[in-house]
Design a protein around this motif. Structure first.
Motif, short mmCIF file in Angstrom:
data_model
loop_
_atom_site.label_atom_id
_atom_site.label_comp_id
_atom_site.label_asym_id
_atom_site.label_seq_id
_atom_site.Cartn_x
_atom_site.Cartn_y
_atom_site.Cartn_z
N HIS A 1 -2.81 36.27 -73.61
CA HIS A 1 -3.21 37.59 -74.12
C HIS A 1 -2.02 38.16 -74.87
N PHE A 2 -2.21 38.47 -76.15
CA PHE A 2 -1.12 38.92 -77.00
C PHE A 2 -1.16 40.43 -77.21
N GLU A 3 0.02 40.99 -77.33
CA GLU A 3 0.21 42.37 -77.77
C GLU A 3 1.23 42.34 -78.91
N ILE A 4 0.87 42.89 -80.06
CA ILE A 4 1.84 43.07 -81.14
C ILE A 4 2.28 44.53 -81.11
N ARG B 1 13.78 35.69 -80.80
CA ARG B 1 13.84 34.96 -79.53
C ARG B 1 12.70 35.37 -78.62
N LEU B 2 12.46 34.56 -77.62
CA LEU B 2 11.53 34.91 -76.55
C LEU B 2 12.33 35.24 -75.31
N LEU B 3 12.02 36.37 -74.70
CA LEU B 3 12.69 36.81 -73.49
C LEU B 3 11.70 36.92 -72.34
N ASP B 4 12.01 36.28 -71.24
CA ASP B 4 11.20 36.43 -70.04
C ASP B 4 11.32 37.86 -69.52
N ARG B 5 10.36 38.27 -68.72
CA ARG B 5 10.34 39.64 -68.22
C ARG B 5 11.62 40.01 -67.49
N ARG B 6 12.23 39.07 -66.77
CA ARG B 6 13.45 39.46 -66.06
C ARG B 6 14.62 39.67 -67.02
N TYR C 1 8.59 49.80 -73.80
CA TYR C 1 7.14 49.98 -73.84
C TYR C 1 6.37 48.66 -73.85
N ALA C 2 7.03 47.54 -74.06
CA ALA C 2 6.33 46.25 -74.10
C ALA C 2 5.74 45.93 -72.73
N LYS C 3 4.52 45.43 -72.73
CA LYS C 3 3.80 45.16 -71.49
C LYS C 3 3.80 43.69 -71.08
N MET D 1 -4.33 34.95 -66.94
CA MET D 1 -3.87 34.83 -68.33
C MET D 1 -2.60 35.65 -68.51
N LYS D 2 -1.53 35.02 -68.99
CA LYS D 2 -0.27 35.70 -69.17
C LYS D 2 -0.30 36.54 -70.45
N THR D 3 0.43 37.65 -70.41
CA THR D 3 0.52 38.53 -71.57
C THR D 3 1.84 38.31 -72.28
N VAL D 4 1.78 38.18 -73.60
CA VAL D 4 2.97 38.00 -74.43
C VAL D 4 3.02 39.13 -75.44
N SER D 5 4.11 39.88 -75.43
CA SER D 5 4.30 40.96 -76.40
C SER D 5 5.16 40.46 -77.55
N ILE D 6 4.74 40.74 -78.77
CA ILE D 6 5.53 40.43 -79.96
C ILE D 6 6.07 41.75 -80.48
N LEU D 7 7.37 41.94 -80.33
CA LEU D 7 8.02 43.20 -80.68
C LEU D 7 8.56 43.11 -82.11
N ILE D 8 8.14 44.05 -82.97
CA ILE D 8 8.51 44.02 -84.39
C ILE D 8 9.07 45.38 -84.81
N PRO D 9 10.40 45.53 -84.90
CA PRO D 9 10.95 46.75 -85.48
C PRO D 9 10.66 46.78 -86.98
N ALA D 10 10.26 47.94 -87.50
CA ALA D 10 9.88 48.03 -88.91
C ALA D 10 10.45 49.30 -89.53
#
Length: 329
Positions: A35-38, A159-164, A84-86, A1-10
């Motif tokens: 698998h999501f990480e916010i 946008r979505l950015l791949d790990r590389r 810090y995004a995983k 299962m791939k992990t997707v991080s949603i990065l939100i500056p606040a």
């Protein structure tokens, strides 16, 4: 299962966070094969933003947060989040819901097709004045013409950015950042998605025209030296005309014996040349100031707290450690 991080500056976004979380939760629950990480990055908020984020974390273990030691600005908050995004992919999303999170499934579909940078381009911009739209459009047109890289017009950070791509951005540690240009600079396979931008769901914008002007200056000075070349060309042209005018004045005086008059015109020329000189010095000063800031080699940010734990900032104190960490991965 791939992990997707949603990065939100606040930064002071207490009025919109509940609605943001509900919309994201609906999307994540519908995409059970990821698998999501916010990851919220609290950029020194002075309201209850951090308390609300902590409450979310107590309810949902997919929530993570960084609390910066002060307000460093959105550009720095984003690189902190990328550090810090995983996730195998990172989706950058503003907290104000002007960029609809409902585009996330489409971004993920293009990511699975092999695209590395799936960016959302604004087809229309609701809730913004015509002057802001005009200045933004003009700025990007100018920057595209004078820059040596293809700048993406009418796009933001959504946008979505791949790990590389994430790793490439993490390797760029300059302190004065224009991330919108960095997305273009790193390259990789890109895909455009068109959308209609909504007005803010709640709260007030943190951007005023002075901040936007500073961001525009950052963009120009980060990705082109055209202003320096323009000042050099302008100075050369003025010098040539001044030399020709001097020869004409001397020849006229020697041949016809005319007295040299024209105090008002003389003052006009002096003031004009003085203004050009000050403008050129100012342009040089902008670039010199950037060099000065980079040579200090200060950490980009400090973390006060990461997921309920006070941070010792070893990661931020040594940029080499940050680079080596993700290279080894």
């Amino acid at each position: 299962m791939k992990t997707v991080s949603i990065l939100i500056p606040a930064y002071n976004e207490k009025d919109v966070l509940n609605l943001l979380y509900e919309r994201l939760k609906t999307i994540m629950d519908s995409l059970g094969y990821y698998h999501f990480e916010i990851l919220f990055v609290n950029d020194g908020s002075s309201d209850e933003t951090l308390d609300i984020i902590k409450a979310f974390r107590n309810l949902d273990n997919r929530i993570s947060y960084l609390n910066l030691s002060r307000n460093f600005g959105k550009e720095t908050a984003m690189i902190a989040g990328l550090d810090y995004a995983k996730g195998d992919a990172v989706i950058i999303l503003d907290a104000d819901l002007q960029d609809p999170p409902e585009l996330i499934p489409e971004m993920l579909r293009y990511w699975e097709e092999g695209y590395d940078d799936i960016f959302a381009k604004r087809r229309s911009r609701a809730g913004e004045t015509w002057f802001k739209k005009w200045t933004s459009s003009t700025f990007y047109k100018v920057l595209k013409k004078i820059s040596n890289i293809p700048i993406q017009e009418d796009t933001g950070d959504f946008r979505l950015l791949d790990r590389r791509c994430v790793n490439a951005l993490k390797n760029m540690r300059e302190s004065q950042r224009y991330t919108k240009g960095m997305y273009s600079w790193i390259g990789y396979k890109k895909k455009e998605i068109l959308f209609d931008r909504d007005p803010r769901a709640a709260g007030e914008t943190k951007w005023n025209y002075l901040n936007l002007l500073n961001l525009a200056i950052e963009g120009i000075t980060s990705f082109t030296i055209a202003p320096l070349r323009l000042s050099a060309v302008f100075g050369s042209v003025i010098s040539i005309f001044a030399f020709l005018y001097m020869i004409w004045i001397i020849g006229k005086t020697l041949l016809f014996g005319n007295s040299v008059t024209g105090y008002p015109s003389l003052m006009t020329v002096i003031l004009f040349l003085g203004g050009i000189q000050l403008l050129s010095i100012g342009i040089i000063g902008e670039y010199l100031g950037r060099v000065f800031n980079e040579t200090k080699n200060r950490p980009l940010y400090y973390i006060d707290e990461y997921n309920d734990e006070r941070n010792n900032n070893e990661k931020e104190n040594d940029s080499t450690l940050v680079v080596s960490n993700y290279v080894s991965k």
